[in-house]
Design an enzyme around this catalytic site. Structure first.
Site, PDB file in Angstrom:
ATOM      1  CG  HIS A 291      -2.010   1.006   1.169  1.00 12.16           C
ATOM      2  ND1 HIS A 291      -3.066   0.923   0.285  1.00 12.16           N
ATOM      3  CD2 HIS A 291      -2.231   2.138   1.885  1.00 12.16           C
ATOM      4  CE1 HIS A 291      -3.881   1.947   0.468  1.00 12.16           C
ATOM      5  NE2 HIS A 291      -3.400   2.701   1.421  1.00 12.16           N
TER       6      HIS A 291
ATOM      7  CG  HIS B 236     -10.513   4.100   2.483  1.00 14.42           C
ATOM      8  ND1 HIS B 236     -11.107   4.268   3.711  1.00 14.42           N
ATOM      9  CD2 HIS B 236      -9.191   4.275   2.709  1.00 14.42           C
ATOM     10  CE1 HIS B 236     -10.199   4.547   4.628  1.00 14.42           C
ATOM     11  NE2 HIS B 236      -9.026   4.560   4.040  1.00 14.42           N
TER      12      HIS B 236
END
Length: 735
Positions: A47, A94
């Site tokens: 990430h 998200h």
């Protein structure tokens, strides 16, 4: 509290490989502390580090005549729009948090993308959302949709940033792993742009915003793994947001920038304080020393490890000159936010974390970050095995419908084609900037402050097409985004992308990723739309399957004169309807093909980038000379659906009568989704000029018919009441 003793087993639990852990030992010449292990693990997570994607992302075009901030340089891309103004924009995901806690995940996704914009000095003035969920008929999907929409609405509406566009798709592959991609756009003055850099040694490092808690710890590593049963239990990895605090944070940040008190700034998003300190120092080629004992805390007994890894929302890290510190503090306190000077910029190129007098971490900043010494990998590729089935499909296997009216009614009521009004009605749409086109059209169109210019915005991707062929499907996503911008009358000028894929360690997933990148590269180079930034989201897999590869494209465009803007709606009875582009001869991956076959099969539409470019140039010439009354991209559901959507005016319906020679099967011509086609309407008086301009550009055209007062008629195949069709269209989704 004594820290845990670090060993290879603990490193692996933190997501590091044996090879990566050995790299740490070799670099440090010692075993890392527990806090250092936490810092390295989050910074080297997928990430934060993009370790499995950066090699290919670097191949994307970054140059363009409007670019002020290139991809990877700042929190968001920045594009010049003239008159000393620029826009900052970005799209990011998200997904994992929204799968676990849909309301909180979606809400904090909005908060995070807004901070990426205003931390650069841009005031956010609009947002878009690209949502993908599982089977719409499944109760769990409806629950997720409800909570995700509520999270987006409740957070964004409080701050006052309107949602002006986006998309919602439903496919079985997203079951249990929804995609929540949020895009935000802000406007700023050139000289007010703030960089995420530590600047000069001796500058103070300031923390401000909300207090730090234990929510969101290891959110970056959580977002870098599949959603298995263990991951599903990690609800503490989902941060909790507060839009009221974010609103104050926004106002304080913009005031600090307006008063020229900021040397550098970055929001504490993924990896929290760890990310901001390491990235800001590495970018400047400097170091940062902080004392976590000075960090404002919302919970008692937090360890240095927890403080550094917390992803509590609404927090900023700022670098200021010492002589400005008192003035900075006064402004932050005025907005009722926490403030603390927690450290100083150094010249030793180290991230040093202290807890009082005790050093808890001391690491080279460049060793931690993307673009520095963080690992970079190129994974194994393998052509997807499912191609054996999907590419064996022949369109002749589809039966020709007995009743085309029934087909159209089924299509317009499917959740992927039906009106998304039930979703966007929950979002705030008012803004200080005039919205010329809001949700429901091809693209949003908003007036640029103090100007006759407009900004066009869209998000696009057909994951089904990318699944069937990643290269062609991704070219198609960029091409559709560009057509949507063009249909408003605007010129595409740049994109931000959100690359949603499964586990990169699976060769078939990585094959799709690499070919999708190539599709973006080729399309963006042809359209002169540089990639200004974005987000990679891997590990989008539930316990049963991976998602369709979904490289969502967020695109922006500029129109110099808003009085020339177009919408999708037919305007006047008697206007002539033309198709810019060619007959449809493809059906693979279409909503129609899936509706009949039960799953996507075949090849997606092939994208001729040269013809797409001719289409753009033709449309811009027609817009400049005010030839057209309306324009609408022909995509999901094909020609018949696009024509129908153009009949749905805001207050009433207006019909059309279509009659043109068919070259291929009627169901494919009417419901196939071939690329490079735009439906336009124009007055009879402009027809000769229209034909002349199209011929000069070499753009193919087909005379389809004309606008009528009532009914929807296509030759002898379709003859429907518009009110019945509209009712089906508007009731396809309930939130």
């Amino acid at each position: 509290m004594k820290e845990l003793e670090v060993n290879i087993e603990l490193a692996i639990k933190h997501g590091l490989t044996e090879k990566e852990y050995q790299k740490v030992l070799d670099k440090l010449g010692r075993v890392p502390t527990f806090t250092e292990l936490g810092i390295i693990s989050v910074m080297w997570s997928e990430h934060a580090s993009y370790k499995n994607s950066i090699k290919y992302i670097k191949t994307l075009p970054k140059e363009g005549e409007y670019i002020l901030s290139k991809a990877g340089e700042e929190n968001a891309g920045v594009i010049d729009i003239g008159d000393g103004l620029a826009i900052a924009f970005k799209i990011e995901s998200h997904n994992h948090p929204s799968a676990i806690e849909p309301y909180l995940g979606a809400a904090t996704g909005v908060g995070g993308i807004l901070r990426d914009i205003f931390t650069m000095g841009a005031k956010p003035f609009c947002a878009l959302n690209s949502l993908r969920l599982g089977n719409y008929t499944d109760p769990e999907t409806k629950h997720l949709l409800h909570d995700i929409v509520a999270g987006i609405a409740d957070y964004g509406n409080v701050i006052g940033v309107p949602v002006v566009g986006g998309e919602v798709y439903f496919e079985n592959s997203y079951q249990g792993n929804p995609l929540v991609n949020a895009m935000a756009v802000g406007v700023l003055e050139h000289q007010k742009m703030i960089t995420a850099s530590a600047k000069s040694p001796g500058n103070d490092v300031v923390y401000f915003g909300a207090k730090t808690g234990r929510d969101g710890i290891h959110g970056s590593t959580f977002a870098s793994q599949e959603l298995n049963d263990e991951a599903q239990s990690k609800k503490s990895s989902v941060a909790i947001g507060d839009p009221i605090v974010e609103k104050r944070l926004l106002e304080a940040t913009l005031e600090l920038i307006a008063k020229d008190l900021v040397e550098g700034m970055q929001d504490m998003g993924a990896a929290g304080l760890t990310c901001t300190t390491s990235e800001m120092s590495a970018k400047a080629g400097l170091g940062i020393e902080i004392d976590v004992a000075l960090v404002p805390l919302g919970e008692e007994g937090m360890t240095p490890y927890e403080i550094m890894l917390s992803e509590s929302q609404e927090r900023m890290l700022m670098v200021v000159k010492p002589e400005n510190l008192r003035q900075v503090e006064a402004i932050i306190h005025k907005w009722d936010l926490s403030f603390a000077k927690i450290g100083v910029v150094t010249n030793d190129q180290l991230l040093r974390v202290k807890n009082g007098s005790e050093i808890k971490a001391e690491l080279p900043s460049n060793f931690l970050v993307l673009g520095g010494e963080a690992p970079v990998y190129d994974r194994e590729l393998q052509e997807p095995s499912y191609f054996v089935e999907t590419r064996a499909f022949q369109f002749e296997s589809l039966p020709i419908p007995d009743d085309f009216n029934i087909v159209l009614k089924r299509l317009v009521s499917t959740p992927n084609i039906a009106s998304k009004k039930a979703v966007y009605i929950h979002f705030h749409h008012q803004t200080e900037h005039k919205i010329h086109l809001g949700p429901g059209g091809d693209a949003a169109l908003i007036q640029i402050p103090g100007s006759s210019k407009g900004l066009a915005l869209t998000t696009d991707c057909n994951g089904r097409h990318v699944y069937l062929d990643a290269y062609e499907g991704t070219k198609g996503a960029v091409a559709e985004a560009a057509r949507n911008i063009i249909c408003t009358g605007a010129k595409p000028i740049g994109i931000s992308n959100n690359l949603n894929f499964g586990n990169p360690y699976k060769p078939e997933v990585y094959w799709n990723f690499v070919h999708a990148i190539r599709g973006i590269k080729d399309a963006c180079e042809k359209f002169y739309t540089p990639v200004t930034g974005g987000n990679v989201s891997f590990y989008n897999e539930n316990p049963h399957s991976a998602i369709f590869p979904t490289p969502t494209i967020g695109m922006v465009g500029i129109i110099d004169d808003l009085s020339k803007a177009l919408s999708i709606e037919f305007v006047n009875q008697g206007d002539i309807i033309y198709l810019l582009g060619d007959h449809c001869h493809e059906v693979g991956g279409s909503e129609y093909q899936k509706m009949v076959s039960g799953k996507p099969l075949g090849m997606p539409p092939m994208v001729d980038l040269e013809q797409e470019k001719i289409l753009h140039q033709t449309m811009l010439t027609l817009v400049e000379n005010r030839i057209l009354q309306s324009a609408h991209d022909c995509s999901d559901g094909g020609l018949a659906v696009a024509l129908l959507e153009s009949c749905f005016q805001k207050e009433k319906n207006i019909g059309c009568k279509i009659d043109f020679p068919l070259l291929y099967r009627p169901d494919i011509e009417l419901f196939g989704e071939s690329s490079g086609r735009i439906i336009v309407s124009l007055s009879k008086a402009n027809e000769s000029k229209f034909i002349d301009y199209c011929q000069k550009h070499g753009c193919k055209i087909i005379n389809l018919g004309f606008v009528t007062a009532e009914r929807f008629v296509i030759q002898d195949y379709i003859n429907c009441d518009l009110y019945e069709l509209r009712e089906l269209y508007e009731k396809g989704i309930v939130v």
